[in-house]
Each structure stands twice: as C-alpha cells, then as structure tokens.
Design an enzyme around this catalytic site. Structure first.
Site, short mmCIF file in Angstrom:
data_model
loop_
_atom_site.label_atom_id
_atom_site.label_comp_id
_atom_site.label_asym_id
_atom_site.label_seq_id
_atom_site.Cartn_x
_atom_site.Cartn_y
_atom_site.Cartn_z
CG ASP A 64 80.77 81.96 139.05
OD1 ASP A 64 80.27 82.63 138.24
OD2 ASP A 64 82.07 82.07 139.39
CE1 TYR A 152 74.99 95.84 133.69
CE2 TYR A 152 74.31 97.80 132.50
CZ TYR A 152 73.92 96.85 133.37
OH TYR A 152 72.58 96.67 134.33
CE LYS A 156 72.58 93.69 132.49
NZ LYS A 156 71.98 92.69 132.94
CB THR A 187 69.85 98.60 144.71
OG1 THR A 187 70.86 99.24 144.29
CG2 THR A 187 68.56 98.00 143.66
P1 NAD Z 1 73.66 93.87 142.41
O1 NAD Z 1 75.03 93.94 142.28
O2 NAD Z 1 73.28 94.26 144.07
O3 NAD Z 1 73.34 92.52 142.27
C1 NAD Z 1 74.11 91.54 141.16
C2 NAD Z 1 73.69 90.26 141.85
O4 NAD Z 1 74.32 89.32 140.84
C3 NAD Z 1 74.50 89.82 143.30
O5 NAD Z 1 73.66 89.21 144.20
C4 NAD Z 1 75.89 89.40 142.54
O6 NAD Z 1 76.49 88.47 143.59
C5 NAD Z 1 75.37 88.34 141.57
N1 NAD Z 1 76.41 88.02 140.96
C6 NAD Z 1 77.35 88.83 140.03
N2 NAD Z 1 77.99 87.93 139.31
C7 NAD Z 1 77.63 86.47 139.64
C8 NAD Z 1 78.00 85.40 138.87
N3 NAD Z 1 79.27 85.17 138.17
N4 NAD Z 1 77.17 84.28 139.37
C9 NAD Z 1 76.27 84.50 140.35
N5 NAD Z 1 75.86 85.52 140.66
C10 NAD Z 1 76.48 86.65 140.34
O7 NAD Z 1 72.88 94.66 141.47
P2 NAD Z 1 71.52 95.00 141.02
O8 NAD Z 1 71.17 96.20 140.83
O9 NAD Z 1 70.58 94.18 141.84
O10 NAD Z 1 71.23 94.10 139.49
C11 NAD Z 1 70.52 93.04 139.51
C12 NAD Z 1 70.42 92.74 137.79
O11 NAD Z 1 69.69 93.80 137.43
C13 NAD Z 1 71.87 92.76 137.08
O12 NAD Z 1 71.89 92.19 135.93
C14 NAD Z 1 71.83 94.26 136.70
O13 NAD Z 1 72.64 94.62 135.42
C15 NAD Z 1 70.38 94.57 136.38
N6 NAD Z 1 69.82 95.97 136.44
C16 NAD Z 1 70.01 96.79 137.37
C17 NAD Z 1 69.59 98.20 137.43
C18 NAD Z 1 69.44 98.93 138.72
O14 NAD Z 1 69.15 100.20 138.59
N7 NAD Z 1 69.65 98.38 139.89
C19 NAD Z 1 68.99 98.54 136.14
C20 NAD Z 1 68.96 97.69 135.17
C21 NAD Z 1 69.55 96.55 135.17
#
Ligand code: NAD
Length: 248
Positions: A64, A152, A156, A187
């Site tokens: 975590d 958020y 970021k 996703t």
């Molecule tokens: P997601 O929710 O599928 O993945 C996030 C992951 O982080 C999950 O596996 C979750 O369990 C894990 N997580 C959350 N809190 C945690 C903690 N305290 N300790 C350990 N793990 C933890 O979302 P995603 O879209 O795959 O996002 C992944 C990253 O990409 C994030 O940082 C998100 O902000 C960034 N992001 C995503 C997008 C998008 O369009 N999907 C765009 C820009 C940035």
C-alpha cells in the site's frame, strides 16, 4: 532501434489492474524482471503468474503506497530496482464543496505522498547501485484542470513538480526521474462512461477525435524506462492525442 530492458529489475506499483497491469506486461515483454505490487495480493499474484506462464520473469508483492510500513516492507531484503513505475493512483471524483478534508488528503496520500515514499525508497537502492530510472505516471490533469477533480488535479500537478525536484536532486546519483502524462486512455473501468453522450462529447474535444489505447503508452514508457533516454531527466511527456493543445 530496440527499447529492450534485459537484465533490468523493475517495480510497478498499482499493478493489480488497468494501466499498472499493462505496464508490468510491457516491461516483462521487453526483458525486464518485474515485481508487480498492489494492495490486493491475490490480483497481483494472478497477474505475475500469467506473465511467468508466458515465459517472463515476474513476482508479486503486497504494498500500500500510502502506508509507510508497507512501503518499507517491500524494499526490505530486496535487491535494488533499476526501474520504478510509480503508477498507483486514485481519482477521488466529487464536487470540491462536498469533499471532506479526509477525502482530499486520501487522494494526496496515494497519488503524491505515496509516489514520493516509493520513489525515495527505490532511490536509496538505485544510488547504491549507481543509478536507475523512475517514471511517475502523472496525467494531463496535472497540467490542466477538469471539473470535480480538485484533489486529483492538485495531486498530479504536485507529482509533475515532484518529478522535476527529484530529477534535480538525484541526477548526481545517476537516477533519472521523468513523468508520463497520459490523456484519456480506454481501460475496462472507464469504457462505460465513454459510451455515454457525455463521454462521446469529451472524445469530440480531443484533436485526434479518439481515446488513447493502453498500447499508445508503450513506446513512451519503454523510452523513459530504458537507457535510450539516458540524457532525459525532469522531462514531462504528454501522450494525449493533442488534448492539451485543444483550442480554448
Ligand atoms: P486503475 O484504478 O485501474 O488503477 C490504479 C491502480 O492503483 C489499481 O491497481 C489500484 O489498486 C492501485 N492503487 C490505488 N491506491 C493504491 C495504494 N494506496 N497502494 C497501492 N496501489 C494502489 O486506474 P488506471 O486508469 O489504470 O490508472 C493508473 C494510473 O494512471 C493512475 O495513477 C492514474 O491517475 C493514471 N492515469 C490514468 C489515465 C486513464 O485514462 N486511465 C489517464 C491519466 C493518468
């Protein structure tokens, strides 16, 4: 030009789902030995097992990022990582006026403080080993804003600045720190939203008129992770179909 990672040890946080799961696969396919970390050990165990079945080198670990003891436990007794993908994140959507201080802090704890804690722990080993590459997964929402995402966007934006600050401090140790800022990437979690009228309207505001696919991030990720980007540190790379340059 190959972006291979043979012989490198990589750690991906938040590797239980979404982009983190995908990034772990991309690094493993490029030859890295990958540690997939997340809070849900059963999920990362399954993802790591799938990678091993495909002939790659992968292990799962519980972590975590918002819990200092949990972060310390992951690094204790492990050899230094060459690559860290700081991917774990939460969105915490909601109107700012109805967001509690605890909800706001929760997003910062994971997305910013958590990323710092893992980067610092990884950098200690990288310094001993003579260097490494840290890739912080920020967002275009660290560079511009959108409604109902105050915590958020703040987290970021902080991660973007943290990237630059750590790049400055750690260049002397051979540690490079860069940020990848994805735009809207499809996703399983957000597919439903993008099928709605509001989702389609959002796609219409992206200059390329499409969402990103997870694969659109592969080459930028591998570039930053690999030695091919040896002279890049403190860089912030947007991968967003032109969303940041959409007309005002
Ligand atoms: P997601 O929710 O599928 O993945 C996030 C992951 O982080 C999950 O596996 C979750 O369990 C894990 N997580 C959350 N809190 C945690 C903690 N305290 N300790 C350990 N793990 C933890 O979302 P995603 O879209 O795959 O996002 C992944 C990253 O990409 C994030 O940082 C998100 O902000 C960034 N992001 C995503 C997008 C998008 O369009 N999907 C765009 C820009 C940035």
């Amino acid at each position: 030009m190959d972006l291979r990672l043979d012989g490198k040890r990589a750690l991906v946080t938040g590797a239980s789902s979404g982009l983190g799961e995908h990034f772990a696969k991309v690094l493993a396919e490029a030859g890295a030995s990958v540690t997939l970390a997340a809070r849900r050990l059963d999920k990362v165990e399954a993802n790591a097992a799938a990678l091993r079945e495909a002939g790659h080198d992968a292990e799962a670990a519980e972590m975590d990022v918002a819990d200092a003891q949990s972060v310390a436990a992951l690094f204790a007794g492990r050899a230094p990582f060459d690559i860290l993908i700081n991917n774990a994140g939460v969105s915490g959507a909601g109107a700012a006026l109805s967001m509690t201080a605890e909800e706001f802090a929760g997003v910062i704890d994971t997305n910013l403080t958590g990323a710092f804690a893992v980067a610092r722990a990884a950098a200690a080993g990288m310094r001993e080993a003579g260097g490494g590459s840290i890739v912080n997964i920020a967002s275009i929402l660290g560079l511009r804003v959108s409604g109902h995402l105050a915590a958020y966007t703040a987290s970021k934006a902080g991660l973007v600045q943290l990237t630059k600050a750590l790049a400055l401090e750690w260049a002397r140790y051979g540690i490079r720190v860069n940020a990848l800022c994805p735009g809207y990437i499809e996703t399983p979690i957000n597919a439903g939203f993008f099928a709605t009228e509001a989702g389609k309207a959002l796609i219409g505001r992206i200059p390329q008129r499409r969402l990103g696919s997870q694969g659109d991030l592969d080459a930028p990720l591998l570039l930053l992770a690999s030695d091919r980007s040896a002279y890049m540190t403190g860089s912030v790379i947007a991968v967003d179909g032109g969303h940041l340059v959409s007309g005002l």
